[in-house]
Design a protein around this motif. Structure first.
Motif, PDB file in Angstrom:
ATOM      1  N   CYS A   1       0.821  -1.219   0.000  1.00 39.30           N
ATOM      2  CA  CYS A   1       0.000   0.000   0.000  1.00 39.30           C
ATOM      3  C   CYS A   1       0.850   1.261   0.000  1.00 39.30           C
ATOM      4  N   LEU A   2       2.146   1.102  -0.118  1.00 38.77           N
ATOM      5  CA  LEU A   2       3.027   2.261  -0.079  1.00 38.77           C
ATOM      6  C   LEU A   2       3.045   2.977  -1.420  1.00 38.77           C
ATOM      7  N   THR A   3       3.173   4.259  -1.362  1.00 41.15           N
ATOM      8  CA  THR A   3       3.281   5.030  -2.589  1.00 41.15           C
ATOM      9  C   THR A   3       4.682   4.843  -3.168  1.00 41.15           C
ATOM     10  N   PRO A   4       4.846   5.047  -4.466  1.00 37.75           N
ATOM     11  CA  PRO A   4       6.171   4.875  -5.082  1.00 37.75           C
ATOM     12  C   PRO A   4       7.225   5.725  -4.374  1.00 37.75           C
ATOM     13  N   GLY A   5       8.395   5.143  -4.159  1.00 40.85           N
ATOM     14  CA  GLY A   5       9.478   5.858  -3.509  1.00 40.85           C
ATOM     15  C   GLY A   5       9.508   5.712  -2.001  1.00 40.85           C
ATOM     16  N   LYS A   6       8.442   5.179  -1.415  1.00 42.92           N
ATOM     17  CA  LYS A   6       8.389   4.990   0.045  1.00 42.92           C
ATOM     18  C   LYS A   6       8.992   3.642   0.400  1.00 42.92           C
ATOM     19  N   LYS A   7       9.569   3.544   1.575  1.00 45.69           N
ATOM     20  CA  LYS A   7      10.166   2.295   2.033  1.00 45.69           C
ATOM     21  C   LYS A   7       9.356   1.715   3.179  1.00 45.69           C
ATOM     22  N   LYS A   8       9.375   0.414   3.280  1.00 49.37           N
ATOM     23  CA  LYS A   8       8.727  -0.252   4.398  1.00 49.37           C
ATOM     24  C   LYS A   8       9.548  -0.027   5.660  1.00 49.37           C
ATOM     25  N   LEU A   9       8.861   0.043   6.777  1.00 48.06           N
ATOM     26  CA  LEU A   9       9.551   0.219   8.050  1.00 48.06           C
ATOM     27  C   LEU A   9      10.102  -1.095   8.579  1.00 48.06           C
ATOM     28  N   TYR A  10       9.436  -2.201   8.267  1.00 46.66           N
ATOM     29  CA  TYR A  10       9.879  -3.509   8.727  1.00 46.66           C
ATOM     30  C   TYR A  10       9.945  -4.468   7.561  1.00 46.66           C
ATOM     31  N   LYS A  11      10.911  -5.368   7.609  1.00 54.72           N
ATOM     32  CA  LYS A  11      11.007  -6.429   6.617  1.00 54.72           C
ATOM     33  C   LYS A  11      10.333  -7.666   7.193  1.00 54.72           C
ATOM     34  N   ASN A  12       9.859  -8.540   6.324  1.00 52.41           N
ATOM     35  CA  ASN A  12       9.243  -9.809   6.725  1.00 52.41           C
ATOM     36  C   ASN A  12       8.129  -9.618   7.752  1.00 52.41           C
ATOM     37  N   ILE A  13       7.261  -8.671   7.506  1.00 50.87           N
ATOM     38  CA  ILE A  13       6.203  -8.349   8.457  1.00 50.87           C
ATOM     39  C   ILE A  13       5.231  -9.513   8.642  1.00 50.87           C
ATOM     40  N   LYS A  14       5.132 -10.400   7.640  1.00 50.82           N
ATOM     41  CA  LYS A  14       4.196 -11.520   7.742  1.00 50.82           C
ATOM     42  C   LYS A  14       4.788 -12.711   8.490  1.00 50.82           C
ATOM     43  N   GLU A  15       6.046 -12.636   8.865  1.00 49.62           N
ATOM     44  CA  GLU A  15       6.647 -13.711   9.646  1.00 49.62           C
ATOM     45  C   GLU A  15       5.893 -13.875  10.950  1.00 49.62           C
ATOM     46  N   ASN A  16       5.671 -15.108  11.312  1.00 48.26           N
ATOM     47  CA  ASN A  16       4.994 -15.376  12.575  1.00 48.26           C
ATOM     48  C   ASN A  16       6.028 -15.367  13.696  1.00 48.26           C
ATOM     49  N   LYS A  17       6.143 -14.265  14.367  1.00 48.61           N
ATOM     50  CA  LYS A  17       7.144 -14.120  15.425  1.00 48.61           C
ATOM     51  C   LYS A  17       6.499 -14.331  16.781  1.00 48.61           C
ATOM     52  N   ARG A  18       7.282 -14.885  17.670  1.00 48.09           N
ATOM     53  CA  ARG A  18       6.834 -15.056  19.046  1.00 48.09           C
ATOM     54  C   ARG A  18       7.764 -14.273  19.948  1.00 48.09           C
ATOM     55  N   TYR A  19       7.188 -13.768  20.999  1.00 47.27           N
ATOM     56  CA  TYR A  19       7.937 -12.996  21.974  1.00 47.27           C
ATOM     57  C   TYR A  19       7.926 -13.777  23.288  1.00 47.27           C
ATOM     58  N   ARG A  20       8.764 -14.795  23.335  1.00 47.26           N
ATOM     59  CA  ARG A  20       8.764 -15.746  24.443  1.00 47.26           C
ATOM     60  C   ARG A  20       9.076 -15.098  25.800  1.00 47.26           C
ATOM     61  N   ILE A  21       9.891 -14.077  25.794  1.00 53.62           N
ATOM     62  CA  ILE A  21      10.194 -13.402  27.067  1.00 53.62           C
ATOM     63  C   ILE A  21       8.923 -12.767  27.637  1.00 53.62           C
ATOM     64  N   TYR A  22       8.177 -12.066  26.784  1.00 54.18           N
ATOM     65  CA  TYR A  22       6.924 -11.460  27.241  1.00 54.18           C
ATOM     66  C   TYR A  22       5.938 -12.533  27.677  1.00 54.18           C
ATOM     67  N   GLU A  23       5.880 -13.624  26.904  1.00 52.32           N
ATOM     68  CA  GLU A  23       4.981 -14.720  27.260  1.00 52.32           C
ATOM     69  C   GLU A  23       5.327 -15.262  28.641  1.00 52.32           C
ATOM     70  N   SER A  24       6.608 -15.491  28.895  1.00 49.29           N
ATOM     71  CA  SER A  24       7.007 -16.054  30.190  1.00 49.29           C
ATOM     72  C   SER A  24       6.759 -15.078  31.341  1.00 49.29           C
ATOM     73  N   LEU A  25       6.870 -13.783  31.065  1.00 45.57           N
ATOM     74  CA  LEU A  25       6.666 -12.782  32.109  1.00 45.57           C
ATOM     75  C   LEU A  25       5.191 -12.503  32.411  1.00 45.57           C
ATOM     76  N   PHE A  26       4.344 -12.501  31.382  1.00 43.47           N
ATOM     77  CA  PHE A  26       2.985 -11.992  31.552  1.00 43.47           C
ATOM     78  C   PHE A  26       1.864 -13.005  31.360  1.00 43.47           C
ATOM     79  N   LEU A  27       2.119 -14.137  30.762  1.00 40.25           N
ATOM     80  CA  LEU A  27       1.047 -15.071  30.442  1.00 40.25           C
ATOM     81  C   LEU A  27       0.329 -15.571  31.697  1.00 40.25           C
ATOM     82  N   SER A  28       1.066 -15.944  32.715  1.00 39.67           N
ATOM     83  CA  SER A  28       0.420 -16.448  33.939  1.00 39.67           C
ATOM     84  C   SER A  28      -0.402 -15.348  34.618  1.00 39.67           C
ATOM     85  N   PHE A  29       0.102 -14.111  34.569  1.00 40.85           N
ATOM     86  CA  PHE A  29      -0.641 -12.992  35.155  1.00 40.85           C
ATOM     87  C   PHE A  29      -1.964 -12.772  34.420  1.00 40.85           C
TER      88      PHE A  29
END
Length: 80
Positions: free
Chosen positions: A3-31
């Motif tokens: 959806c970017l206009t010509p000449g614009k750059k993406k802020l993140y690469k591989n945005i569709k990658e399924n990333k997990r944030y295990r540190i946050y999960e371990s800190l907050f999931l039980s809470f």
């Protein structure tokens, strides 16, 4: 889809990658689990990306079926 206009750059690469944030999960999931058991909400409204991520993770694991609404009040670019 780009959806970017010509000449614009993406802020993140591989945005569709399924990333997990295990540190946050371990800190907050039980809470979050304890809070949900205690309050037993019919609906959850998130105004920050961290609880949204945690609840989405729980939904993918079929730990919860509670509807979640996201209303972001601050616009800051991040990967959550």
């Amino acid at each position: 889809m780009n959806c970017l206009t010509p000449g614009k750059k993406k802020l993140y690469k591989n945005i569709k990658e399924n990333k997990r944030y295990r540190i946050y999960e371990s800190l907050f999931l039980s809470f979050i689990k304890k809070l949900l058991e205690e309050k037993q909400p019919d609906l959850i409204i998130c105004i920050h990306a961290l609880p949204t991520y945690m609840l989405n993770y729980m939904k993918k694991r079929n730990d919860i079926k509670i509807p979640v609404i996201n209303v972001y009040t601050d616009y800051f670019i991040h990967r959550f």
